[in-house]
Design a protein around this motif. Structure first.
Motif, PDB file in Angstrom:
ATOM      1  N   ASP A  66       0.878  -1.172   0.000  1.00  0.00           N
ATOM      2  CA  ASP A  66       0.000   0.000   0.000  1.00  0.00           C
ATOM      3  C   ASP A  66       0.916   1.223   0.000  1.00  0.00           C
ATOM      4  O   ASP A  66       1.444   1.624   1.036  1.00  0.00           O
ATOM      5  N   HIS A  67       1.098   1.814  -1.168  1.00  0.00           N
ATOM      6  CA  HIS A  67       2.106   2.870  -1.300  1.00  0.00           C
ATOM      7  C   HIS A  67       1.734   4.144  -0.554  1.00  0.00           C
ATOM      8  O   HIS A  67       2.589   4.990  -0.298  1.00  0.00           O
ATOM      9  N   THR A  68       0.437   4.297  -0.189  1.00  0.00           N
ATOM     10  CA  THR A  68       0.029   5.491   0.545  1.00  0.00           C
ATOM     11  C   THR A  68       0.331   5.391   2.032  1.00  0.00           C
ATOM     12  O   THR A  68       0.210   6.378   2.754  1.00  0.00           O
ATOM     13  N   ASN A  69       0.710   4.203   2.490  1.00  0.00           N
ATOM     14  CA  ASN A  69       1.031   3.978   3.901  1.00  0.00           C
ATOM     15  C   ASN A  69       2.509   4.301   4.126  1.00  0.00           C
ATOM     16  O   ASN A  69       3.387   3.674   3.528  1.00  0.00           O
ATOM     17  N   SER A  70       2.796   5.272   4.974  1.00  0.00           N
ATOM     18  CA  SER A  70       4.181   5.706   5.177  1.00  0.00           C
ATOM     19  C   SER A  70       5.057   4.592   5.750  1.00  0.00           C
ATOM     20  O   SER A  70       6.285   4.658   5.652  1.00  0.00           O
ATOM     21  N   MET A  86       7.429   8.522  -4.369  1.00  0.00           N
ATOM     22  CA  MET A  86       6.190   9.170  -3.953  1.00  0.00           C
ATOM     23  C   MET A  86       6.298  10.680  -4.055  1.00  0.00           C
ATOM     24  O   MET A  86       7.259  11.292  -3.579  1.00  0.00           O
ATOM     25  N   LYS A 149       0.101  11.411  -2.754  1.00  0.00           N
ATOM     26  CA  LYS A 149      -0.413  10.038  -2.727  1.00  0.00           C
ATOM     27  C   LYS A 149      -0.256   9.292  -4.041  1.00  0.00           C
ATOM     28  O   LYS A 149      -0.929   8.306  -4.289  1.00  0.00           O
ATOM     29  N   GLN A 150       0.628   9.770  -4.902  1.00  0.00           N
ATOM     30  CA  GLN A 150       0.901   9.097  -6.168  1.00  0.00           C
ATOM     31  C   GLN A 150       2.413   8.945  -6.335  1.00  0.00           C
ATOM     32  O   GLN A 150       3.192   9.691  -5.747  1.00  0.00           O
ATOM     33  N   SER A 249      -7.900   6.729  -2.618  1.00  0.00           N
ATOM     34  CA  SER A 249      -6.542   7.146  -2.247  1.00  0.00           C
ATOM     35  C   SER A 249      -5.524   6.654  -3.262  1.00  0.00           C
ATOM     36  O   SER A 249      -4.601   7.381  -3.646  1.00  0.00           O
ATOM     37  N   ASP A 250      -5.676   5.418  -3.721  1.00  0.00           N
ATOM     38  CA  ASP A 250      -4.759   4.883  -4.735  1.00  0.00           C
ATOM     39  C   ASP A 250      -4.832   5.695  -6.018  1.00  0.00           C
ATOM     40  O   ASP A 250      -3.850   5.787  -6.765  1.00  0.00           O
ATOM     41  N   GLY A 252      -5.315   8.862  -6.049  1.00  0.00           N
ATOM     42  CA  GLY A 252      -4.799  10.194  -5.768  1.00  0.00           C
ATOM     43  C   GLY A 252      -5.819  11.165  -5.218  1.00  0.00           C
ATOM     44  O   GLY A 252      -5.604  12.376  -5.266  1.00  0.00           O
ATOM     45  N   ASP A 254      -8.528  12.395  -1.962  1.00  0.00           N
ATOM     46  CA  ASP A 254      -8.984  12.276  -0.577  1.00  0.00           C
ATOM     47  C   ASP A 254     -10.385  12.877  -0.425  1.00  0.00           C
ATOM     48  O   ASP A 254     -10.844  13.116   0.689  1.00  0.00           O
TER      49      ASP A 254
END
Length: 410
Positions: A66-70, A86, A149-150, A249-250, A252, A254
């Motif tokens: 999950d690339h949006t998860n830091s 990112m 987020k991208q 979110s994936d 881009g 919110d």
């Protein structure tokens, strides 16, 4: 950027031994390591956080996490294989996809100062900029401004295959992302970037407000055919699929309203700019995937008033719309629609499969040459893709649907 502890039991930073061996033998460790080190140094010199690199599946653009998860965003030196960078937290990436040079890159983009730039395998560019304020994501015909987020694929990564009919990423170095201009990241003001263009819209159309009348694609009446083919083609893009599935979110976003307006916009292009059909498809998507990826109900599902639905389905005047294989418009293709449908059905059943395997399938009653022509036509419409099967003698091409996320045994 605050990062939580990583899960060391299933560490996505490391490729499997099979992937790592294939990757090293094909590309060499130096070629994979040096460009990311250069980019990381440039990001550090710009005063930006370097824990923004995400691991991708070997030979592809697809994220392994999950690339949006830091928690899954790392320093460059902690990753092997393909990786993404990112955007956000002060980094804006201008992603130019104007391969043919006729998409009209805005003067404001061309006027931006020279900066660290990566060339993509298809001749596009990723230009990296530092900003000191919030910037919104922006998608246009010429490309995208990625600001939150991208990610883009990082330099040194390499694609094993792609869906472009005019480019073969499987050829030597043809799939590589390479540093085109190694220089410090330029600092720019957000006001220097173009705003999302205001599009001419069609007059509002009355759309359905009944969320219970679409349970499957067969429930949608349309003045044109091939709904299933159109939807398959629509879902062949990762970002469009994320919007369809409520993974805003994936994609881009919110904001649910903005994400659903974007979903309607893309559906309109594939479905003849027909607001009623787009409305039904939005209802179907929300029936199949009722919540967003942050566990809120999709707004289309809970807001059943006319105002929201009509405004969401205000579609622009597209220059053209999607034409599925063969719809009756334009010259007849070399293969019939019946043959195309049989070959497509066989490919869905057998993939990944060679031309001979598909031609010999019991439901395909045409010769090998007609099968090949049908497969290439379906590739032209980006419904199918192909790549070389290095495990078979002669390394023949195998075909598979573009919407398939991962191929096994290739």
């Amino acid at each position: 950027m605050t990062r939580t502890n990583h899960d060391t039991d299933s560490d996505p930073r490391n490729l499997s031994s099979q992937d790592s061996t294939a990757h090293s033998s094909a590309n060499g460790l130096t070629a994979q390591t040096e460009p990311r080190t250069v980019l990381s140094s440039r990001i550090t010199a710009a005063g930006l956080d370097v824990e923004r690199f995400v691991p991708l599946c070997d030979g592809t653009k697809k994220s392994r996490v999950d690339h949006t998860n830091s928690a899954h965003q790392y320093p460059a030196d902690e990753l092997d294989g393909n990786y993404g960078v990112m955007a956000g937290d002060g980094l804006v990436i201008v992603d130019i996809d104007d391969y043919s040079g006729n998409q009209g890159v805005p003067d404001s983009i061309e006027a931006l100062p020279a900066t660290f730039t990566v060339e993509t395998p298809h001749g596009g560019e990723h230009r990296y900029y530092a900003v000191n304020d919030i910037v919104s994501n922006n998608q246009s015909e010429w490309g995208e401004i990625r600001a939150a987020k991208q990610y883009v694929v990082g330099p040194g990564s390499e694609l094993d295959a792609c869906s472009k009919s005019w480019h073969d990423c499987s050829a030597d170095d043809a799939g590589r992302y390479a540093v085109l201009d190694d220089r410090p990241l330029a600092h720019i003001s957000p006001s220097a970037l173009p705003e999302r263009p205001t599009q001419q819209t069609n007059p509002p159309t009355t759309v359905s407000t009944d969320s219970s009348d679409v349970a499957c694609l067969d429930d949608i009446a349309a003045p044109f055919g091939k709904l299933e083919t159109r939807l398959r083609a629509f879902l062949g893009d990762d970002r469009r699929q994320a919007l369809w599935e409520g993974r805003y979110s994936d994609a881009g976003y919110d904001d649910r309203s903005q994400a659903e307006a974007e979903l309607a916009y893309h559906l309109g292009w594939f479905f003849e700019s027909n607001a009623e059909v787009v409305s039904k498809l939005l209802t179907l998507a929300c029936e199949q995937y009722p919540t967003t990826d942050w566990n809120e109900p999709r707004k289309w599902r809970v807001r059943d008033d006319d105002a929201y639905r009509v405004s969401t389905c205000e579609l622009p005047d597209y220059d053209d719309t999607y034409t599925p294989p063969w719809s009756g418009r334009g010259p007849r293709p070399e293969v019939s629609q019946v043959t195309s449908d049989k070959v497509l059905a066989a490919t869905f059943e057998l993939y990944p499969a060679t031309v001979d395997e598909i031609a010999n399938y019991e439901e395909v009653d045409v010769c090998r040459e007609q099968t090949r022509k049908a497969l290439e036509e379906l590739r032209d419409h980006e419904i199918l893709a192909r790549e070389k099967d290095t495990m078979q003698p002669g390394k023949p091409y195998v075909y598979y649907p573009t919407f398939e996320e991962e191929l096994n045994n290739i």
